[in-house]
Design an enzyme around this catalytic site. Sequence first.
Site, PDB file in Angstrom:
ATOM      1  N   GLY A  53     -20.234  47.049  30.657  1.00 19.32           N
ATOM      2  CA  GLY A  53     -19.642  48.380  30.702  1.00 19.32           C
ATOM      3  C   GLY A  53     -18.992  48.629  32.044  1.00 19.32           C
ATOM      4  O   GLY A  53     -18.543  47.707  32.725  1.00 19.32           O
ATOM      5  N   LYS A  54     -18.969  49.898  32.441  1.00 17.33           N
ATOM      6  CA  LYS A  54     -18.292  50.275  33.683  1.00 17.33           C
ATOM      7  C   LYS A  54     -18.829  49.506  34.878  1.00 17.33           C
ATOM      8  O   LYS A  54     -18.071  48.991  35.698  1.00 17.33           O
ATOM      9  CB  LYS A  54     -18.430  51.785  33.901  1.00 17.33           C
ATOM     10  CG  LYS A  54     -17.707  52.632  32.876  1.00 17.33           C
ATOM     11  CD  LYS A  54     -17.823  54.112  33.167  1.00 17.33           C
ATOM     12  CE  LYS A  54     -19.188  54.668  32.838  1.00 17.33           C
ATOM     13  NZ  LYS A  54     -19.254  56.154  32.988  1.00 17.33           N
ATOM     14  N   VAL A  55     -20.147  49.413  35.002  1.00 13.52           N
ATOM     15  CA  VAL A  55     -20.756  48.734  36.153  1.00 13.52           C
ATOM     16  C   VAL A  55     -20.665  47.224  36.012  1.00 13.52           C
ATOM     17  O   VAL A  55     -20.328  46.510  36.957  1.00 13.52           O
ATOM     18  CB  VAL A  55     -22.220  49.177  36.335  1.00 13.52           C
ATOM     19  CG1 VAL A  55     -22.870  48.417  37.485  1.00 13.52           C
ATOM     20  CG2 VAL A  55     -22.296  50.672  36.585  1.00 13.52           C
ATOM     21  N   LYS A 106     -32.181  65.049  36.234  1.00 15.25           N
ATOM     22  CA  LYS A 106     -31.368  64.366  35.234  1.00 15.25           C
ATOM     23  C   LYS A 106     -31.171  65.315  34.058  1.00 15.25           C
ATOM     24  O   LYS A 106     -31.958  66.251  33.868  1.00 15.25           O
ATOM     25  CB  LYS A 106     -32.074  63.088  34.739  1.00 15.25           C
ATOM     26  CG  LYS A 106     -31.154  62.062  34.125  1.00 15.25           C
ATOM     27  CD  LYS A 106     -30.433  61.246  35.184  1.00 15.25           C
ATOM     28  CE  LYS A 106     -29.589  60.147  34.568  1.00 15.25           C
ATOM     29  NZ  LYS A 106     -28.984  59.269  35.582  1.00 15.25           N
ATOM     30  N   GLY A 120     -24.581  43.468  29.547  1.00  9.90           N
ATOM     31  CA  GLY A 120     -23.880  44.747  29.571  1.00  9.90           C
ATOM     32  C   GLY A 120     -22.637  44.690  30.434  1.00  9.90           C
ATOM     33  O   GLY A 120     -22.730  44.614  31.656  1.00  9.90           O
TER      34      GLY A 120
END
Length: 352
Positions: free
Chosen positions: A178-180, A76, A176
């Site tokens: 967001g994108k996901v 990472k 959340g």
Amino acid sequence: MGVFTTSHEQVVYCHDRPSGLRAIIAIYSTALGPALGGTRFYPYASEDDALHDVLDLSRGMAYKNALAGLDLGGGKAVIWGDPDKDKSEALLRAYGRFVQSLGGRYYTACDVGTYVQDMDVVAKETRFVTGRSESHGGAGDSSVLTAYGVFQGMRAAAEHRWGSPTLAGRRVGIAGLGKVGKHLTEHLIEDGASIVATDVNERALEWVRTTYPQVDVVDSSEDLVAADLDVYAPCALGGALSDETVAVLRAKIVAGAANNQLAHPGVEKLLAERDVLYAPDYVVNSGGVIQVADEIEGFNFARAQQRAARIFHTTREILQLAEAEGVPPAAAADRLAERRMADVGRLRTILL
């Protein structure tokens, strides 16, 4: 500085003063192959916080890639800064030079604060980058199969808890959008679930109010956790499952896209004591890494989606193993991942 860790193979600090780049690349393991993991661009409060995050995330990637059936190790990277203010072509290309300097030991991709367009820029300086745009032959936005995999893991958890692999008629709380979270919302609504959601970003809330007005929006994660839910899906940053959260959690299943959901070792035991079924995060959210890993051999979406669909079976196997051995699912998942890293990694000692 943080405490020195001997469990990681390599930790690299990257600094380019003219572009303002401050990054850390951590390689946890290359037992199964080159390390693969995304690049997080985030305004950490301190260098210690950045180091702690990259060490945790890289370890998680090793376990995630192992259980995803990939011949890839875990790594990472984090870029310390505000992506809205500090991101530039020079900074991203400087980062690409550092990735290239590792000679293929680490493949990077998107994460929080980085996007496919950023990976296209990074790729101008390194071959070892995935998650590029489709116009550059890449896999595109990895959140597509991340959400698909979370949905498959959630289905397996529902089957284990209630006997049927569906969320139809269940109430799912998504923290959340967001994108996901957006893609996951779509899958769940198609499956017949009702949804409660929250996000710190007003634009995300406006999106869900406009696109899916049937979704109930609450003001905070605290309100969401305390709501009457069947499933809790943390899809923002890590540490969502703390002692305080578990104490008030009413959901019977936790399955979400966020990495490192357990705030500290031992939270999985608290979940078990409260009869909450935890689908380990690095198992159910591995669809994204499956998607970008497929790019390395020439991206084929149908093939990648077929591989991501196996998350259902892997989650089912882990939950069954946990029940049979009387251990939390997180412990069962760790055992399976460590077994594969040891068994397959050992093969490199056979000289050709």
